[in-house]
Design a protein around this motif. Structure first.
Motif, PDB file in Angstrom:
ATOM      1  N   MET A   1       0.834  -1.203   0.000  1.00 15.05           N
ATOM      2  CA  MET A   1       0.000   0.000   0.000  1.00 15.05           C
ATOM      3  C   MET A   1       0.870   1.255   0.000  1.00 15.05           C
ATOM      4  SD  MET A   1      -2.865   1.335   2.737  1.00 15.05           S
ATOM      5  CE  MET A   1      -4.041   0.022   2.390  1.00 15.05           C
ATOM      6  N   VAL A   3       0.873   5.175   0.865  1.00 15.03           N
ATOM      7  CA  VAL A   3       0.127   6.147   1.668  1.00 15.03           C
ATOM      8  C   VAL A   3       0.648   7.545   1.345  1.00 15.03           C
ATOM      9  CG1 VAL A   3      -0.492   6.895   3.988  1.00 15.03           C
ATOM     10  CG2 VAL A   3      -0.218   4.456   3.504  1.00 15.03           C
ATOM     11  N   ILE A 161     -11.561   4.331  -4.144  1.00 20.07           N
ATOM     12  CA  ILE A 161     -11.864   3.533  -2.963  1.00 20.07           C
ATOM     13  C   ILE A 161     -12.899   4.281  -2.123  1.00 20.07           C
ATOM     14  CG2 ILE A 161     -10.942   2.483  -0.868  1.00 20.07           C
ATOM     15  CD1 ILE A 161      -8.205   2.402  -2.302  1.00 20.07           C
ATOM     16  N   TYR A 177     -11.259   7.387  -0.223  1.00 14.65           N
ATOM     17  CA  TYR A 177     -10.079   7.121   0.601  1.00 14.65           C
ATOM     18  C   TYR A 177      -8.834   6.844  -0.243  1.00 14.65           C
ATOM     19  CZ  TYR A 177     -13.943   6.536   3.834  1.00 14.65           C
ATOM     20  OH  TYR A 177     -15.090   6.743   4.561  1.00 14.65           O
ATOM     21  N   GLY A 178      -8.914   7.137  -1.524  1.00 12.84           N
ATOM     22  CA  GLY A 178      -7.784   6.873  -2.409  1.00 12.84           C
ATOM     23  C   GLY A 178      -8.252   6.145  -3.657  1.00 12.84           C
ATOM     24  N   TYR A 180      -7.562   2.392  -6.336  1.00 15.03           N
ATOM     25  CA  TYR A 180      -6.855   1.194  -6.789  1.00 15.03           C
ATOM     26  C   TYR A 180      -6.237   1.536  -8.143  1.00 15.03           C
ATOM     27  CZ  TYR A 180      -9.260  -1.523  -3.170  1.00 15.03           C
ATOM     28  OH  TYR A 180      -9.718  -2.002  -1.977  1.00 15.03           O
ATOM     29  N   THR A 191      -2.714  -0.389  -4.140  1.00 13.01           N
ATOM     30  CA  THR A 191      -3.645   0.406  -3.338  1.00 13.01           C
ATOM     31  C   THR A 191      -2.954   1.698  -2.922  1.00 13.01           C
ATOM     32  OG1 THR A 191      -4.626  -1.629  -2.469  1.00 13.01           O
ATOM     33  CG2 THR A 191      -5.119   0.424  -1.301  1.00 13.01           C
ATOM     34  N   LYS A 193      -3.628   4.985  -0.621  1.00 13.01           N
ATOM     35  CA  LYS A 193      -4.477   5.562   0.422  1.00 13.01           C
ATOM     36  C   LYS A 193      -4.124   7.037   0.577  1.00 13.01           C
ATOM     37  CE  LYS A 193      -5.539   4.689   5.328  1.00 13.01           C
ATOM     38  NZ  LYS A 193      -5.176   3.810   6.475  1.00 13.01           N
ATOM     39  N   LEU A 411      -6.100  10.966   7.598  1.00 17.15           N
ATOM     40  CA  LEU A 411      -6.127   9.675   6.904  1.00 17.15           C
ATOM     41  C   LEU A 411      -7.116   8.757   7.609  1.00 17.15           C
ATOM     42  CD1 LEU A 411      -2.356   8.976   6.195  1.00 17.15           C
ATOM     43  CD2 LEU A 411      -4.172   9.023   4.475  1.00 17.15           C
ATOM     44  N   THR A 412      -7.862   8.023   6.852  1.00 17.89           N
ATOM     45  CA  THR A 412      -8.841   7.122   7.445  1.00 17.89           C
ATOM     46  C   THR A 412      -8.143   5.999   8.213  1.00 17.89           C
ATOM     47  OG1 THR A 412     -10.709   5.651   7.004  1.00 17.89           O
ATOM     48  CG2 THR A 412      -8.973   5.712   5.350  1.00 17.89           C
ATOM     49  N   ILE A 416      -8.513  -0.890   4.510  1.00 22.41           N
ATOM     50  CA  ILE A 416      -8.774  -0.928   3.075  1.00 22.41           C
ATOM     51  C   ILE A 416      -8.246  -2.247   2.514  1.00 22.41           C
ATOM     52  CG2 ILE A 416      -8.291   0.151   0.842  1.00 22.41           C
ATOM     53  CD1 ILE A 416      -8.025   2.809   2.296  1.00 22.41           C
TER      54      ILE A 416
END
Length: 527
Positions: A1, A3, A161, A177-178, A180, A191, A193, A411-412, A416
């Protein structure tokens, strides 16, 4: 992922301007730019004309630019948005100059302002006939000077997302939230984020096949936002550029800038008649929607494959000075503009609608913003005034930057999931190519410059079959860029067709022959 603080999808003027500004302001934050081709491949790169901005306050004024924009938009512009964009224009243009962008000047060092169709005064700032390329090159240089910006070339955004992917039971309020993203070099889905995501994915021209847009213009941002349930509107308002170099081959076509007609070129039919004067007293300087329909009418009445742009009365030296790229392109195709007319046809050029945003670029989905051609701001209404697109991108990129930098989000903490493609199989690329051509034929044949209720219903019926085929393919196949692009183009075509069917009057770029009594230009004989 991966970020990041801010995810930008797209690398044209909108996305890059935002990235430069927020990265410069918030040096402790990270910005990730995702672009599906090379970083310099965007609609911006091919923008020839320039930036419409009021700079000469002796001859021009904000009110004149506002009026011209409202007239072109045919009553559907948001007046407050038009005023805001026009009045903010000089400051945002100054940003480009401060960053080092170069624009044409006269012998005394004053900016050389051009004039295009629909403009009442000279207000187009340009760099020869490659203005977009100059701006794109400058912005990329600035981006690479910033240590907190990461650019991922050849990464294709597959889906945003949202709660849908988090598999929550109830999600009345949707947030982003971002995204894919498909790494096209490895074939893996990554992913990303992010606190906030900006869609700056450009236009939809490839949906029609014959277009001035680059091959990447497949409406990806609009399709992703649509699937995420964002509000999308005004998709029926497709601007067809009137003067595109006639080429029997489909795909991206070479655009002959609006500025060439502003510079004095004439439109002629095969008999040599300047037919535009029969339709509109402004002649070649009528707005694009009218010029495109007039050319379409001439072609249908005569059965000819093209009409012509006559530049023979313009001195070669002046033409080369102002339009070197166009001159060289014509010469490479054995068209001597000093003696021969340039064969031209209209082609899909610009989308006036898109993802609904407010003045800060906010969509109806939380933490999701949109800017540039993929957005619907209210500036263009039913038809964009020439060279207002780069202006809009500059103003809204600044507004998005200002809002995000003063309204930070966290940030969540939600989990995810990774992309799951177990059980999928490789897809035959020839089949995708075949279905893409099928879609483009439907759009050109039934949803082009001149539409009808019957043709729109036929398009809807045929698209429904194509949609079922592509969705079934998408669910069982290992993803690749061409399949995802086709899926996005089918979504975009659905929006264009359905919103065309819903429109009950002709306005600007939307023209339905079953509503003839509602269009003034038909009094002059357009059929």
């Amino acid at each position: 992922m991966i970020v990041t603080d801010y995810l930008v999808i797209g690398s044209g003027i909108a996305g890059l301007t935002f990235a430069v500004k927020i990265a410069s302001k918030l040096k402790d934050k990270t910005i990730c730019i995702v672009t599906k081709a090379d970083e310099d491949e965007s609609n911006t790169k091919y923008a020839q004309g320039g930036v419409a901005v009021v700079l000469d306050f002796k001859e021009d004024s904000f009110q004149k630019h506002i009026t011209d924009t409202l007239i072109a938009g045919d009553g559907l512009c948001d007046d407050a948005v038009v005023k805001m964009v026009v009045e903010e224009g000089p400051k945002r243009f100054k940003d480009l100059q401060n960053w080092g962008a170069s624009f044409d000047q006269n012998k005394t060092g004053v900016l050389n302002l051009g004039k295009e169709g629909g403009h009442s005064e000279n207000r187009i700032v340009h760099h020869k006939d490659i203005t977009g390329y100059e701006i794109e090159t400058l912005l990329l240089k600035r981006v690479h000077e910033l240590k907190n910006v990461m650019v991922l070339n050849h990464h294709f955004a597959v889906d945003l997302i949202t709660e849908h992917h988090l598999k929550t039971d109830k999600h009345e309020d949707i947030s982003c939230y971002g995204a894919y993203v498909l790494n096209q070099e490895t074939g893996t889905i990554e992913t990303i984020k992010a606190r906030s995501t900006l869609l700056a994915t450009g236009g939809i021209g490839k949906v029609y096949g014959h277009t001035t847009n680059p091959n990447i213009a497949t409406g990806d941002g609009i399709a992703m936002a649509f699937r995420a349930k964002a509000y999308i509107s005004d998709m029926e308002f497709i601007q067809f550029h009137p003067t595109v170099l006639h080429d029997k081959n489909q795909g991206q076509s070479f655009l002959i800038s609006e500025a060439v007609r502003g510079f004095g070129a004439y439109l002629r039919n095969k008999k040599g008649q300047r037919f535009m004067l029969d339709y509109d007293e402004r002649g070649e300087l009528a707005s694009r929607d009218i010029v495109a329909r007039c050319i379409d009418n001439e072609l249908k009445n005569t059965g000819e494959p093209c009409v012509y742009l006559d530049c023979t009365h313009i001195t070669s030296k002046k033409f080369k000075s102002h339009f070197p790229n166009i001159y060289n392109e014509c010469a490479s195709r054995n068209i001597n503009i000093e003696k021969a007319w340039i064969p031209i046809v209209p082609a899909s050029h610009y989308l006036c609608g898109g993802i609904e945003v407010d003045n800060n670029g906010k969509t109806s989905i939380g933490n999701l913003f949109a800017c540039g051609e993929c957005s619907r701001t209210g500036l263009h209404g039913a038809n964009r005034l020439a060279s207002n697109s780069l202006l809009e991108s500059l103003v809204y990129a600044h507004n998005v930057y200002h809002y995000m930098s003063t309204h930070p989000t966290a940030l969540t903490s939600k989990n995810i999931p990774d992309w799951d493609d177990k059980g999928t199989i490789e897809i035959n690329s020839f089949f995708i190519h075949q279905k893409t051509e099928e879609l483009q034929y439907i759009m050109r044949e039934y949803v082009g410059i001149v539409r009808s209720n019957e043709r729109l219903l036929k398009a809807s019926e045929q698209l429904a079959i194509l949609y079922q085929e592509i969705e079934a393919l998408y669910k069982t196949s290992k993803l690749n860029t061409t399949l995802c692009e086709l899926r996005n183009m089918v979504n975009v075509a659905y929006l264009i067709i359905n919103q065309s069917i819903e429109r009950k009057e002709n306005r600007g770029g939307y023209f339905n022959i079953d509503m003839l009594e509602k269009i003034k230009v038909f009094e002059n004989g357009i059929a």
